[in-house]
Design a protein around this motif. Structure first.
Motif: not given
Length: 153
Positions: A13-18, A23-24, A45-49, A122-123
């Motif tokens: 879910g966090v990766l989806v948010i990232s 996209q935003w 970036g924060a959600s990817a971390v 890429y994301w």
């Protein structure tokens, strides 16, 4: 079989948010929305971390439960695949960090669009790869393949 802790689903879910945040950021860059671009990059970036930290916690939980890397090939495969994905996420964070620094240094929005677009593509690819890996690791792809075989015969 290696049991997947519930945290793996949270991390997904966090990766989806990232991915959504990037996209935003891309949409903000296309509309010359400086604040939206900054917010999208920071949330992405924060959600990817957070995803990477969550994956390290998953590894720790599995180790504590006795599912160490060297105990069998399935465990080794899980650790290898998730480590490689984490390495690619880290590489994406480097590119994202460079784009963010470029923005803070006052790069024109036309320059930022390409950087943000490349990071976003890429994301999205990383998210797709993660979903495929998760499908393989949880076994739901076996059901999908069976359904396809039944439809084709």
């Amino acid at each position: 079989a290696l049991p997947l802790p519930r945290l793996v689903w949270f991390n997904t879910g966090v990766l989806v948010i990232s991915s959504v945040a990037l996209q935003w950021a891309l949409m903000a860059a296309r509309h010359d929305d400086h604040e939206g671009l900054i917010a999208g990059l920071l949330v992405g970036g924060a959600s990817a971390v957070m995803f990477l930290i969550g994956q390290l916690v998953v590894w720790q939980q599995l180790n504590v439960a006795g599912y160490v890397m060297a105990s069998n090939p399935a465990n080794s495969f899980f650790y290898l695949i998730t480590a490689l994905h984490g390495l690619h996420v880290t590489g994406g964070l480097v590119a994202l960090g460079r784009a963010t620094v470029k923005l803070w240094r006052g790069a024109p929005m036309t320059q930022m669009r390409l950087s943000v677009e490349l990071c976003t593509i890429y994301w999205h690819f990383l998210l797709l790869v993660w979903l495929v890996l998760l499908g393989l690791l949880t076994g739901w792809t076996d059901n999908f393949v069976d359904i396809c075989r039944q439809l084709l015969t």
